[in-house]
Design a protein around this motif. Structure first.
Motif, PDB file in Angstrom:
ATOM      1  N   PHE A 123      49.736  40.680 -10.001  1.00 35.73           N
ATOM      2  CA  PHE A 123      48.404  41.006  -9.493  1.00 35.73           C
ATOM      3  C   PHE A 123      47.812  39.832  -8.727  1.00 35.73           C
ATOM      4  O   PHE A 123      48.062  38.669  -9.071  1.00 35.73           O
ATOM      5  CB  PHE A 123      47.449  41.356 -10.643  1.00 35.73           C
ATOM      6  N   LYS A 124      47.040  40.143  -7.709  1.00 34.62           N
ATOM      7  CA  LYS A 124      46.273  39.105  -7.036  1.00 34.62           C
ATOM      8  C   LYS A 124      45.205  38.626  -8.016  1.00 34.62           C
ATOM      9  O   LYS A 124      44.480  39.431  -8.599  1.00 34.62           O
ATOM     10  CB  LYS A 124      45.621  39.668  -5.770  1.00 34.62           C
ATOM     11  N   TYR A 125      45.130  37.339  -8.198  1.00 32.87           N
ATOM     12  CA  TYR A 125      44.254  36.744  -9.214  1.00 32.87           C
ATOM     13  C   TYR A 125      44.640  37.221 -10.620  1.00 32.87           C
ATOM     14  O   TYR A 125      43.805  37.251 -11.526  1.00 32.87           O
ATOM     15  CB  TYR A 125      42.780  37.065  -8.959  1.00 32.87           C
ATOM     16  N   SER A 166      51.878  37.404 -12.512  1.00 34.49           N
ATOM     17  CA  SER A 166      52.627  37.312 -11.247  1.00 34.49           C
ATOM     18  C   SER A 166      52.508  38.546 -10.357  1.00 34.49           C
ATOM     19  O   SER A 166      52.700  38.448  -9.137  1.00 34.49           O
ATOM     20  CB  SER A 166      54.109  37.046 -11.546  1.00 34.49           C
TER      21      SER A 166
END
Length: 403
Positions: free
Chosen positions: A74-76, A72
């Motif tokens: 981190f981006k990707y 949740s």
């Protein structure tokens, strides 16, 4: 998950970590290289403490477990969390092959010693163990069985201490073992990686957040969390060091390299006789069987962690995953490698996962929005960065040996 909340997270992880993998790795290291790789064990345990505190702290502040935070925050992040989940499951399945192979070999030797040379094929021994363990997990009555296994493991631990005193390892050898250096012999790099993999294990840190959450601790328990992590890391260092020293004082002097499981019995050579052999067999088998439970449970637990759903080992999905995992217990029957070699391979593989677990926690614990007033200080950051460097080094060693 009542069983998890009844004990400290450190105690739970000691039970998970000090098992057949640790005994095999430390015994083989002591047999082949004496105490010359003791430094790798010390570093692994120090770095284990650092990451256990870090993962525990983030869980105490956020109230969420490791994979959920990675997914949740981190981006990707879902890709990284999925990679960690899959890599850990593969590592545990490899460990399951080695553990069950060692257990089967020792049970077979116990039957031979106890019944005048009688021999039972390891396939049937593994089949009986798998069916019994699966039934225990199905009915959820592992707790009573665990008490018996705990007695076996304690007996083995006390026996190692007795042999340690009898062997009287050289203090000079222990001191020399603290000086970093790697013997120029085949397999030495792999053993360094295996020591890191079995002690500073990526699975331990991911599971650390789970058991801290199950304990119901919050940020007010930060001091308790640190103390718990210290006790856990210290006990791991003490027990693993004792096993390595015993192997250095027995197998190493005999010229044995622990290529065969049954050679482990010679660890108790100073005690001697069938009684010593049976103590080791019962202890290692007990440690192995008790380790198998968290190994097969880690997949459904991590899957629940990743999806953010309640952990329920009695759900149809969990039972199906556990059954599938149990099939890997027969791996040693069909593979050419001996169980100790499989065990060392699985522990070295674990070292390759460590960077993917160490780097995200450095970022998370320094994120102001997430950690508020509890973000990492200078000492914590230096410690975690040292772990990351160590993780890349041991991953390199593992890759060199594996490929």
């Amino acid at each position: 998950m009542v069983a998890l909340s009844a004990v400290g997270p450190g105690l739970f992880l000691i039970g998970y970590n000090i098992g057949t993998g640790s005994v095999t790795t430390m015994a083989k290291t002591g047999a082949e290289h004496g105490m010359s790789l003791f430094w790798a064990l010390i570093l692994s345990c120090v770095f284990t403490f650092i990451l256990m505190v870090a993962y525990g702290k983030v869980t105490l502040v956020t109230g969420h477990t490791a994979l959920y935070n990675i997914k949740s925050e981190f981006k990707y992040g879902w890709i990284l969390a999925l990679y960690i989940l899959i890599a850990l499951i593969i590592g545990e399945l490899l460990a399951l092959m080695g553990v069950m192979g060692i257990v089967a070999d020792l049970v077979q030797e116990g039957i031979r010693l106890g019944f005048g040379g009688a021999r039972v094929d390891t396939f049937w021994i593994i089949l009986v163990c798998v069916v019994a363990l699966y039934i225990l997990l199905w009915v959820g009555r592992y707790q009573s069985f665990e008490k018996v296994l705990t007695i076996f493991v304690i007996l083995m631990g006390l026996s190692f201490l007795v042999v340690f005193v009898m062997v009287k390892p050289s203090l000079v050898a222990l001191a020399k073992g603290m000086v970093p250096g790697i013997p120029e012999t085949p397999g030495a790099l792999g053993l360094v990686a295996a020591i890191a993999g079995t002690t500073c294990s990526a699975a331990v840190f991911i599971m650390r957040s789970t058991v801290v959450a199950e304990k119901g601790w919050n940020i007010s328990h930060l001091k308790s969390e640190k103390k718990d992590a210290f006790v856990s890391a210290f006990v791991m260092l003490f027990l693993s060091g004792v096993i390595m020293a015993v192997a250095a004082g027995t197998l190493n002097l005999m010229g044995l390299k622990l290529d065969n499981t049954v050679e482990m019995i010679n660890l108790f050579e100073p005690i001697g006789g069938k009684v010593a052999a049976f103590i080791l067999i019962l202890g290692v088998v007990g440690a192995g069987l008790s380790t198998i439970f968290p190994i097969v449970l880690i997949a459904p637990w991590l899957l629940s962690d990743y999806m953010g759903t309640p952990r329920n080992i009695h759900s149809p999905l969990s039972r199906g995953i556990i059954l599938f995992a149990m099939l890997f217990a027969f791996g040693s029957v069909f593979l050419e490698q001996r169980p100790p070699a499989l065990m060392i391979f699985s522990q070295a593989f674990q070292a390759c996962i460590l960077p993917a677990v160490a780097i995200p926690i450095l970022i998370l614990i320094n994120r102001q929005k997430l950690m508020t007033n509890y973000k990492a200080g200078l000492k914590e950051n230096i410690g975690i960065m040292a772990v990351i460097l160590f993780s890349f080094l041991t991953s390199y060693y593992a890759i060199v040996e594996l490929f």
